[in-house]
Design a protein around this motif. Structure first.
Motif, short mmCIF file in Angstrom:
data_model
loop_
_atom_site.label_atom_id
_atom_site.label_comp_id
_atom_site.label_asym_id
_atom_site.label_seq_id
_atom_site.Cartn_x
_atom_site.Cartn_y
_atom_site.Cartn_z
N HIS A 103 22.59 10.14 22.60
CA HIS A 103 22.69 10.99 23.39
C HIS A 103 21.94 12.06 21.89
N CYS A 104 21.49 11.25 20.83
CA CYS A 104 21.05 12.02 20.17
C CYS A 104 19.33 12.29 20.12
N PRO A 105 18.80 13.61 20.31
CA PRO A 105 17.42 14.22 20.86
C PRO A 105 16.49 13.08 19.80
N ALA A 106 16.94 13.06 18.60
CA ALA A 106 16.22 13.04 17.42
C ALA A 106 15.95 11.07 17.90
N PRO A 144 12.50 8.35 13.00
CA PRO A 144 13.16 7.02 12.44
C PRO A 144 15.33 7.34 12.23
N LEU A 145 15.96 8.88 12.65
CA LEU A 145 17.13 8.87 13.00
C LEU A 145 18.41 8.35 13.69
N SER A 146 19.07 7.68 14.06
CA SER A 146 19.92 6.49 14.82
C SER A 146 21.70 7.36 14.14
N CYS A 161 17.27 15.45 11.52
CA CYS A 161 17.90 15.51 12.94
C CYS A 161 18.80 17.00 12.69
N THR A 162 18.40 17.22 14.36
CA THR A 162 18.53 18.84 15.31
C THR A 162 19.06 19.43 14.91
N SER A 163 20.54 18.98 14.52
CA SER A 163 21.87 19.98 13.90
C SER A 163 22.13 20.25 15.32
N CYS A 164 22.22 19.43 16.73
CA CYS A 164 22.28 19.70 17.42
C CYS A 164 23.62 19.78 18.27
N LEU A 165 24.29 18.96 17.29
CA LEU A 165 26.13 18.76 17.02
C LEU A 165 26.15 17.51 18.59
N SER A 166 25.56 17.25 19.51
CA SER A 166 25.54 16.21 20.55
C SER A 166 26.30 15.10 19.88
N CYS A 167 26.14 14.95 18.94
CA CYS A 167 26.45 13.76 17.70
C CYS A 167 28.05 13.90 17.87
N VAL A 168 28.16 14.55 17.40
CA VAL A 168 29.87 15.77 17.01
C VAL A 168 30.49 15.19 18.58
N HIS A 209 29.05 13.57 12.11
CA HIS A 209 27.39 13.20 11.87
C HIS A 209 26.89 14.15 10.99
N VAL A 210 27.31 15.28 11.56
CA VAL A 210 26.37 16.49 11.21
C VAL A 210 26.54 17.30 9.68
N PRO A 211 27.83 17.03 9.81
CA PRO A 211 27.77 17.91 8.38
C PRO A 211 27.25 16.60 7.22
N LEU A 212 27.84 15.68 7.27
CA LEU A 212 27.29 14.42 6.33
C LEU A 212 26.16 14.19 5.71
N ILE A 213 25.18 14.43 7.42
CA ILE A 213 23.67 14.75 7.03
C ILE A 213 23.23 15.66 6.17
N VAL A 214 24.16 17.21 6.82
CA VAL A 214 23.26 18.69 6.51
C VAL A 214 23.89 17.64 4.12
S1 SF4 Z 1 23.26 16.80 15.48
FE1 SF4 Z 1 23.84 14.54 16.02
S2 SF4 Z 1 22.33 14.06 17.71
FE2 SF4 Z 1 21.76 15.97 16.70
S3 SF4 Z 1 19.71 15.18 16.16
FE3 SF4 Z 1 21.16 15.59 14.60
S4 SF4 Z 1 22.14 12.99 14.62
FE4 SF4 Z 1 21.01 13.50 16.70
#
Ligand code: SF4
Ligand SMILES: Cc1cc2nc3c(=O)[nH]c(=O)nc-3n(C[C@H](O)[C@H](O)[C@H](O)COP(=O)(O)OP(=O)(O)OC[C@H]3O[C@@H](n4cnc5c(N)ncnc54)[C@H](O)[C@@H]3O)c2cc1C
Ligand code: SF4
Lengths: 262, 680, 325
Positions: B316-319, B325-327, B361-368, B377-382
């Motif tokens: 479900h990740c838009p990226a 390249p992100l999963s 990452c678009t920080s869309c939070l779909s992963c969480v 995921h989002v806090p880790l990425i940020v």
């Molecule tokens: S917030 Fe999660 S689902 Fe959304 S783009 Fe980033 S990694 Fe992908």
């Protein structure tokens, strides 16, 4: 490598520029100052050189509105020293007078000498009466080259290899004896971004050395006198070329020819 | 002899004593291996950084439990997987309880207080029946799960090697572990039934019919010509096999993804932790974010270990979908592998996780939202982006935007004086909230103020407020970008500068409530700003429209029959759970709302968030998220309008219409536009 | 008798630059107003023959010296200063081009003379030279008077038509003069680095022909290529054109593509979305062709026409070719 970067603040053209009531200068109350774009590139190139070759990097500027921000940012990016020349009514000085001041400060010592490379921007948008780099080079009796996009010093041989831009994507490589003054067009990479936290830290832990302006021999004679300023006619929209496609293309061809584009 | 003496399971039926001893030894070994692995893990967690800002509360823990027991997070959005996992979960739980009861009954009570032994009589019958049911559930669930991998070959359960990610375990290694886990449990379940069958065949007690499948197996063995004599002789072998596989599984748990059976109880509590949405603070120190593995908190390390590779975040990740390249799944797997075997002096961002992943990452939070075990995921990425920003390693365009935000307070690189320019075409003047008190202080956001495609909508909302007689004003030049997305891009300091300026201006302006036309600003104002004095309640403009229509201040004069669909912006929906106000508005206008398959908390990001709108497109892009989304909208029968309630959505989707060739088939409209038509 | 107006005749790789002709035309206008003559100063090594193209000047002062083979500002300024001290011109026009930049400033410094950069026009007011300069990237125009003679004027492109400074006749007088330059120079030219063939860097182009969705199809790109060839530029495009694969990604202009500042940007069938404009608004001259008179591209363009691009393109190509000869 001892590196010195000369920085200059110019009016920010993103903001609307207003003309002062005397009609011969900008209204400095309205204008905001920003670091000249190519000076920012000069700083970036100097930072890259310092990272690569070690040594010290000092930045020097004449006082102006928002110059402290620019100097602290330079410190946060990795400059070792930042010096500010306090010259009183500075906003009105032309590049020539600024160059005289800076050259004098450099020659006066302030631990800026010996220097291997003096870097500054190739040209600023308000260099009406001359460009900074050649003026400083002239005052200090150093060789000068500009529109440079790459500098590779060879300290052992006391030379640097520089690449300058020519028209049409052609570049030229020169060898220049050190010390030298180099006008940077663009650094090897775009000027880096330094996070706000680092600038704040620099403001807390580092300081800007203020240098009193030296008195100049000729008192900074103004050699070019701005008589009046005006805004170009506000067009906002394109001038529309009417008529049949044939007529329009002929007209356009004329316009291009006028500007030496055909 | 009482019946209860007979109706019981002879636990070590027909086993030589030495084998029983050997069994206890094996038990000790398995428990030892388990404890060792678990201890090592727990020690690592305990040594992890502690973030005092992220606390686990009983409430959150309760919420986690309430989600785990019915497998709610797994059922949501994928009923097949949910049911399969429920079978496995409860089947396994049942067998676990059964085994524990046997353990208590046989290894404890039998020696200490034999009169308290309870696994006998009718209780034993019920027990047997339930135990068999658990086994059947487990087997069924496992088969269903295996089918996803072998028959349906779901793409998000497949792995690929990724360039630059040398710590990401090889696809074959991951797939092997997945199969091993499934297969092992399968072997265990089958082995259990076989063992039961052998025992029943050997002893032939009629009451064992309660073990309905075990009985059948016994019967089948008999039918296959196995005499009870032979069964008795073979029993020890079958028993050994079952015992060993079971013990080995126990020993394997802390060394594999089976660990999630334990870790998830803890991590699920963090799925709804506010910090997953408002971001935890950066660790103290120079780096500004996550530099090295030691910066990971203990909790985050448990999260990484809890990942089951279910692939939901990935799917479900838009990226990921766009071909960036992100999963998120691979990110978690990479970090997990590295955290369990760290290499000294390796920076996480860049060294372990490729930079390009982080910037995608678009920080869309779909992963969480989709993750069943509560990974952040989002806090880790940020956190890793923060490190990159501190190092100055960032996208050229993003850097420019940061410079613009620093200097001008907007990402457009426009003069702050140009911010209120959009008001010039209005027939009335909007109050300057810096100079006079207003009821409703409107924070427009950058796109609404500067983007020429959005300003007509912004003016529309101003007209509606005016028409409804709302006393409202704006901050003119004093408003700054909310900083929401620059924060997600990793520039915390700049966020603070922008926040401080906005807070100062807002607190100075007399107002009762705040309304914003920007979901990103909405989130920041509502959840992330640190206020010093008071400020009004924060509302999104769709809430205000809903209220004005509901109270009759904006009477709907022309109801229009129309079939529309609505896109939930990430920062309104997933971040703030605001789903109903815009839908109520649409219904009030007479519109028939046709939901897209991915709606509400499953909404699919337009691709603009988290600073992505300021960055360069990846060159490997397959389909931009916005293109994916407008195509989804275009599949809905009879729907010609995609309604949005976010300025960035308007820009992104209008652009996507052009690039997908859907112009003419579908229109993108801000909800303001529809309200204006219906009320004007 | 007022001093003459000098034009530093820029030439590069054996060719007289266009800007030299523009400066000659401007210099002649000033000389006429002042009642003096325009003279070209041709510095170089082995390029004496170029003097024949400078017929618009009343006289060519030609200096040949090894050290003048490539423009090194210090050396060129020294040569000019020696000549100027001898002949006392009223003004020296030097191009602010990539070839010559810096020469003017150094010359003024050596002579203690005034320098005025960014000149768009020069007039004589009350017998004195007054320059019209464009400051702050074109945002402000100024009138500037020189306080000390001679005045060194830095000339940008487009001050006059180049054709007005061209002459079929060779100059009436060519004086070969010598200057005294040191043997060893602290700056030494080494080599030219040619742009890599095949790979086009759109940020390095003077002329860009940009096509948008209005171009219609991949086949029509060829029309744009022809025009680009006629104008000595290259073709680039908006994102949809690149997305379609009609042009390679390196040719995308805009937010997620390249940022360019060419001398001419021809926007053909481009609507002017903010993301596109971001990449090209710095162009010196923007010309837009778009059938929609309300297209936002006209808000940033200097000239526009609502012609159909497919009709317009071949016409312009033809005329441009004709002009080039
Ligand atoms: S917030 Fe999660 S689902 Fe959304 S783009 Fe980033 S990694 Fe992908
Ligand atoms: C995050 C993001 C990043 C983006 N980055 C970029 C970027 O880097 N670069 C970029 O270009 N875009 C970018 N875009 C896309 C941008 O928003 C526009 O969609 C795009 O620039 C439009 O391209 P266009 O002008 O070619 O097409 P259109 O907008 O469709 O315009 C075509 C124009 O051609 C005219 N026309 C049609 N037929 C003719 C004809 N026969 N003769 C003359 N005129 C005709 C039409 O009137 C119309 O104005 C980005 C968008 C987003 C959201
Ligand atoms: S992180 Fe969560 S959603 Fe993603 S694969 Fe792991 S368990 Fe599944």
């Amino acid at each position: 490598m001892n590196l010195l970067v000369l920085l200059k603040m110019v009016p920010d053209v993103v903001e609307e520029l207003e003309i002062a009531s005397d009609g011969a200068g900008l209204d400095m109350d309205v204008a905001r100052m920003a670091l000249s774009e190519s000076d920012d590139h000069a700083l970036e190139q100097a930072l890259l050189l310092k990272e690569r070759m070690g040594g010290t990097l000092a930045v020097l500027a004449v006082d102006a509105a928002e110059v402290d921000d620019a100097l602290f940012t330079a410190l946060a990016k990795g400059a070792d020293r930042a010096l500010k020349v306090d010259a009183g009514e500075v906003a009105q000085l032309g590049t020539r007078a600024l160059a005289d001041l800076l050259s004098q400060v450099i020659a006066d010592g302030h631990n800026l000498l010996p220097v291997d490379l003096i870097l500054t921007g190739t040209q600023a948008i308000d260099d009406l009466d001359g460009l900074m780099a050649p003026l400083v080079a002239h005052q200090l009796g150093l060789p000068y080259i500009a529109i440079v996009i790459q500098v590779t010093p060879d300290p052992a041989r006391r030379v640097a290899s520089v690449v300058k831009e020519y028209p049409g994507g052609v570049r030229g490589r020169f060898e220049i004896d050190l010390p030298a003054v180099v006008g940077i067009q663009s650094a090897e990479r775009p000027p880096r971004y330094v996070p706000v936290a680092k600038v704040r830290a620099a403001m807390k832990t580092q300081r800007i050395e203020t240098v009193q302006a030296p008195t100049l021999a000729d008192g900074g004679t103004v050699l070019a006198e701005v008589k009046s300023m005006s805004k170009p006619e506000e067009t906002g929209r394109a001038e529309m070329i009417e008529g049949t496609p044939e007529a329009a293309s002929a007209r356009l061809c004329g316009i291009l020819a006028e500007r030496g584009l055909v | 002899m009482l019946e209860t003496d007979i109706i019981a399971r002879p636990v070590f039926y027909a086993l030589p004593l030495w084998l029983v001893f050997a069994f206890y030894l094996a038990c000790a070994a398995a428990l030892g291996a388990f404890s060792f692995g678990a201890w090592r893990k727990v020690r690592r967690y305990a040594r992890g950084r502690v973030d005092p800002g992220v606390k686990l509360t009983w409430r959150l823990f309760g919420q986690g439990l309430a989600a785990i027991l019915p497998n709610r997070a797994i059922l949501a959005g994928d009923a097949y997987a949910g049911i399969a996992h429920l079978c496995v979960f409860w089947g396994f739980a049942g067998l676990f309880v059964a085994t524990t009861l046997v353990l208590v009954d046989n290894d404890f009570l039998r020696f200490v207080v034999p009169q308290w032994q309870f696994l006998n009589g009718s209780f034993y019958l019920v027990f047997s029946w339930l135990a068999d049911l658990s086994g059947v559930l487990l087997l069924a669930g496992l088969l269903l799960l295996a089918a996803r991998r072998s028959v349906f070959r779901l793409p998000f359960l497949k792995y690929e090697a990724k360039e630059g990610a040398k710590y990401l375990p090889a696809p074959a290694v991951l797939a092997r572990e997945d199969w091993l886990f499934l297969g092992w449990m399968g072997v265990l379940a089958v082995g259990g039934f076989l063992l039961e069958g052998f025992r029943i065949r050997a002893t032939e007690p009629s009451f064992e019919r309660a073990s309905f499948l075990g009985w059948q197996v016994g019967e089948a063995l008999a039918a296959a010509g196995l005499t009870s004599e032979a069964a008795r002789n073979a029993f020890a072998f079958v028993w050994c096999f079952h015992a060993l596989t079971a013990l080995a599984l126990v020993a394997w748990i802390p060394y594999s993804k089976a660990w999630h059976m334990l870790a998830a109880w803890y991590t699920a509590a963090f799925k709804h932790h506010p910090a997953a949405r408002t971001l935890p603070a950066a660790p103290e120190g120079e780096s500004g974010g996550y530099a090295r593995v030691e910066d990971l908190t203990g909790t985050e390390q448990v999260m990484l270990d809890a990942c089951t590779r279910c692939g939901r975040c990935h799917a479900h990740c838009p990226a990921t979908t766009a071909g960036f390249p992100l999963s998120p799944r691979d990110l978690v797997q990479t970090l997990r592998a590295f955290a369990s075997r760290p290499v000294a002096n390796t920076s996480l961002a860049g060294g372990v996780v490729p930079e390009a992943w982080l910037w995608s990452c678009t920080s869309c939070l779909s992963c969480v939202e989709h993750c069943p075990v509560g990974v952040w995921h989002v806090p880790l990425i940020v956190q890793m982006r923060r490190f990159l920003v501190a190092q100055g390693q960032l996208d050229k365009r993003l850097q420019e935007s940061m410079q613009n935000l620093t200097r001008y307070g907007n990402s457009f690189g426009s003069s702050p004086r140009a911010r209120p320019k959009w008001t010039q075409e209005l027939p009335f003047k909007i109050k300057d909230a810096r100079k006079e008190a207003v009821d409703c202080l409107w924070i427009t956001g950058d796109y609404a103020a500067f983007d020429p495609r959005v300003t007509p909508v912004t003016r529309g909302f101003a007209r509606l407020l005016n028409q409804a007689g709302v006393d409202f004003g704006i901050l003119y030049e004093a408003e700054q970008n909310s900083g929401n997305d620059i924060r997600r891009a990793g520039e915390e300091g700049l966020f603070e500068v922008l926040m401080d300026k906005n807070v100062a201006a807002i607190e100075k302006a007399g107002h009762q409530r705040l309304v914003t036309t920007d979901p990103h600003a909405y989130h920041a104002l509502k959840n992330e700003y640190r206020w010093t004095n008071g400020h009004g309640r924060v509302a999104h403009y769709t809430e205000v429209l809903d209220e004005l229509i509901g109270s009759g201040k904006l009477p709907v004069l022309h109801k229009r029959e129309m079939r529309v669909t609505y896109h939930d912006p990430c920062y309104l929906g997933r971040y703030n759970g605001l789903y109903d106000a815009p839908r109520r508005v649409l219904r009030a206008l007479g519109a028939t709302l046709v939901e897209m398959p991915r709606n509400r908390d499953r909404s699919f990001c337009c691709g603009a968030g988290g600073g992505r709108i300021w960055m360069e497109d990846s060159t490997e892009i397959k389909e931009r998220p916005a293109e994916n989304r407008v195509r989804e909208a275009a599949t809905l029968a009879g729907v010609t309008t995609l309604v949005v309630s976010c300025p960035k959505d308007l820009v992104m989707f209008q652009d996507a219409l052009k690039t997908t060739g859907l112009e003419g088939k579908l229109e993108v409209k801000d909800i303001v536009h529809l309200v204006e038509q219906a009320t004007g | 008798m007022p001093g003459n107006i000098w034009v530093l005749a820029e030439h590069w790789r054996g060719k007289v630059s266009e800007i030299t002709f523009e400066a000659l035309a401007l210099g002649r206008d000033v000389a006429d107003q002042l009642g003096s003559k325009v003279e070209a100063v041709l510095l170089g090594h082995g390029v004496k023959d170029l003097a024949s193209q400078l017929g618009a000047a009343a006289r060519v002062i030609s200096t040949d010296h090894e050290a003048l083979a490539e423009v090194v500002p210090e050396v060129y300024a020294e040569a000019l200063a020696q000549l100027a001290r001898r002949e006392r011109p009223a003004a020296v026009l030097t191009p602010l081009s990539n070839v010559t930049l810096g020469v003017g400033t150094l010359l003024a410094a050596k002579l203690g003379a005034s320098a005025i950069n960014f000149c768009k026009n020069v007039r004589v007011v009350d017998g004195k030279i007054e320059a019209h300069a464009v400051l702050y990237g074109g945002k402000i125009e100024t009138k500037v008077a020189a306080a000390a003679e001679p005045v060194v004027l830095g000339i940008g492109p487009g001050a006059r038509l180049a054709d007005a400074g061209r002459s079929a006749e060779p100059p009436a007088v060519v004086d070969e003069v010598t200057v005294d330059l040191p043997e060893a120079q602290p700056i030494r030219f080494k080599e030219f680095i040619e742009p890599e063939a095949g790979e086009v860097d759109v940020t390095q182009q003077d002329v860009l022909v940009a096509v948008g969705r209005g171009i219609g199809s991949r086949d029509n790109i060829a029309l744009a290529e022809e025009l680009a060839a006629a104008l000595g530029g290259v073709v680039c495009g908006s994102r949809p054109v690149i997305d379609q694969g009609w042009l390679p990604p390196s040719r995308q202009i805009g937010k997620s593509g390249m940022q360019v500042k060419p001398r001419l940007y021809l926007a053909l069938g481009i609507s002017g979305a903010p993301e596109h404009v971001e990449g090209m608004r710095g162009a010196e001259l923007i010309v837009a062709v778009n059938t929609d008179p309300a297209a936002p591209i006209f808000n940033v363009a200097h000239y526009g026409t609502t012609a159909d691009v497919l009709e317009f393109l071949p016409l312009l190509t033809e005329q441009a070719k004709a002009l080039r000869g």
